[in-house]
Structure formats: structure tokens, C-alpha cells
Design an enzyme around this catalytic site. Structure first.
Site, PDB file in Angstrom:
ATOM      1  N   ALA A  25       0.848  -1.196   0.000  1.00  0.00           N
ATOM      2  CA  ALA A  25       0.000   0.000   0.000  1.00  0.00           C
ATOM      3  C   ALA A  25       0.878   1.239   0.000  1.00  0.00           C
ATOM      4  O   ALA A  25       2.080   1.178   0.280  1.00  0.00           O
ATOM      5  CB  ALA A  25      -0.922   0.005   1.218  1.00  0.00           C
ATOM      6  N   ALA A  30       4.347   7.291   3.489  1.00  0.00           N
ATOM      7  CA  ALA A  30       5.234   6.185   3.156  1.00  0.00           C
ATOM      8  C   ALA A  30       4.567   5.200   2.209  1.00  0.00           C
ATOM      9  O   ALA A  30       3.356   5.238   1.986  1.00  0.00           O
ATOM     10  CB  ALA A  30       5.650   5.460   4.436  1.00  0.00           C
ATOM     11  N   ASP A 141      -3.012   9.619  15.295  1.00  0.00           N
ATOM     12  CA  ASP A 141      -3.523   9.473  13.929  1.00  0.00           C
ATOM     13  C   ASP A 141      -4.429   8.248  13.832  1.00  0.00           C
ATOM     14  O   ASP A 141      -4.308   7.440  12.909  1.00  0.00           O
ATOM     15  CB  ASP A 141      -2.367   9.369  12.935  1.00  0.00           C
ATOM     16  CG  ASP A 141      -2.813   9.566  11.488  1.00  0.00           C
ATOM     17  OD1 ASP A 141      -3.890  10.168  11.270  1.00  0.00           O
ATOM     18  OD2 ASP A 141      -2.104   9.109  10.578  1.00  0.00           O
TER      19      ASP A 141
END
Length: 229
Positions: A25, A30, A141
Site C-alpha cells: 500500500a 510512506a 492518527d
């Protein structure tokens, strides 16, 4: 950018240890690859920071410190951190590989969950986060993309500390642009938060699980962020 990283890294060996097998992914910070750890003979998820972050010395220093903190966490609901390092311009984090999908994938496929299913999800999330909070580590997050659902159905929270590392970067605003829907008010107005910000984000996730939509939307990220205040 992600495709260019894939072309460069798939089939390569990072830091003399991690053979990159395939791309899993890509996100704002990143690209994540499936890699084989030649030293320990196991597969890992290798998160490779995008070049604009890898070139930021302040970010790299904070990233290393946060990775060390995350590596101390030991909980069945937290994705394990195995290693962190850099080779040339490649800055990486080696983590537990969890075959399966993300909670975002589940929401995309199913839409709203039943009340029982939603409560089971957030209970598992809160249990994992509480373990981190007891170690004075705040996620910052929390969102469906960072909740992994294994093939065994068990939930794991990923990416502890990465948002805090990004906050030290001069490019932090662009990194957080996709997560404003889950930001606690104090993160919006003060840029800092404690464990309560994670609990707030879980509340937003619960709303989304029950309704299939977010509590706040807008045309630009700032509009969404300040709707929380």
C-alpha cells in the site's frame, strides 16, 4: 511517487537485510512493502518513508525516537515494531506483517456496521490504545486506515508515533491533510495533544462505523479540521 518507489525497491535488498517482495500500500507518509527478513527468516511489513520526509533531518531524528518507543509496546492489539533504520536516502520501519485488510476496506465494502459489530471494534481499539497510553505513547492518527483486520478477525492498531514524528517535519501539513476528519480540537488549535485525542478519534470512528459517514465534511481540509473546534 509511489510507483517510482516500487520500481526502485521491489526485488532489491534494503540495508543488507530486507528483500522487498511486493508493494502492499501507499499513503501520504510512506509506501509499505512485503519484505523477507534474511536475518530472522520471516516476512515483515517494510514501511519506507517518502523522499521528502527522508530528506528532512528533523523528521528522521524524531522518527527514530518514536520508533524506539513504539517497539517497546507489547500487546496483541498493536502491530509489533521490529526494526528501524536508514540506508542512503531510504528511511524505513520494519513491522509485523498482518495479512488481511484495513478497517477502511471493511467500511468501503460494507458501509455501516451493526451496533454490536461497531462496539466490538472500538472496544478492541480502546484496549490497544490504553496499553500504549499506560506507556505514555499517544497515537495521534487513529483512523480506519490504521486499523488492521487480520485473517483471524483480530484487530491491530498500526503506526504508533508516526504522526508525532511528522509533526516535527516542515512538511507536516501535507502529511496530515488526509486525517483531518479524525483530529481532536486541541490538535487543530494547539498542535499538541495527549491520550484524550486518541479517544476523541475513536469516537469519530465509532460514528463512522454506525452511520457509514463522517460527522464533519468540507471542501478543503481546513474547513473539516475547524468543524471539530
Amino acid at each position: 511517487m509511489a510507483l517510482r518507489l516500487k520500481d526502485q525497491l521491489v526485488g532489491q535488498v534494503v540495508d543488507g537485510r530486507y528483500e522487498v517482495l511486493s508493494r502492499i500500500a501507499a499513503g501520504g507518509m510512506a509506501t509499505v512493502y512485503l519484505a523477507a527478513d534474511a536475518r530472522l527468516g520471516r516476512q515483515v511489513a517494510l514501511k519506507v518513508m517518502h523522499p521528502h520526509l527522508a530528506a528532512d533531518e528533523v523528521f528522521v531524528d524524531r522518527f527514530a525516537r518514536e520508533a524506539r518507543s513504539a517497539a517497546r509496546l507489547s500487546h496483541p492489539g498493536v502491530v509489533g515494531v521490529y526494526d528501524q533504520g536508514a540506508e542512503g536516502g531510504t528511511v524505513y520501519l520494519a513491522m509485523e506483517h498482518v495479512p488481511g485488510r484495513t478497517l477502511r476496506d471493511v467500511l468501503t465494502e460494507r458501509g455501516a456496521l451493526t451496533a454490536g459489530e461497531a462496539l466490538a471494534v472500538v472496544t478492541a481499539m480502546l484496549d490497544a490504545l490504553a496499553s500504549a497510553h499506560r506507556s505514555d505513547l499517544v497515537h495521534r492518527d487513529v483512523k480506519p486506515e490504521n486499523i488492521l483486520v487480520g485473517l483471524d478477525g483480530r484487530l491491530r492498531v498500526a503506526d504508533f508515533g508516526l504522526a508525532r514524528a511528522a509533526s516535527a517535519s516542515t512538511t507536516a501539513a501535507s502529511v496530515l491533510i488526509g486525517t483531518v476528519a479524525y483530529l481532536a480540537p486541541e490538535l487543530v488549535t494547539q498542535g499538541r495533544a495527549d491520550a484524550r485525542a486518541d479517544v476523541y478519534a475513536v469516537g469519530v470512528v465509532l460514528f463512522e462505523l454506525l452511520t457509514g459517514s463522517l460527522p464533519f465534511t468540507g471542501d478543503v481540509p481546513a474547513q473539516v479540521a475547524y468543524a471539530h473546534v
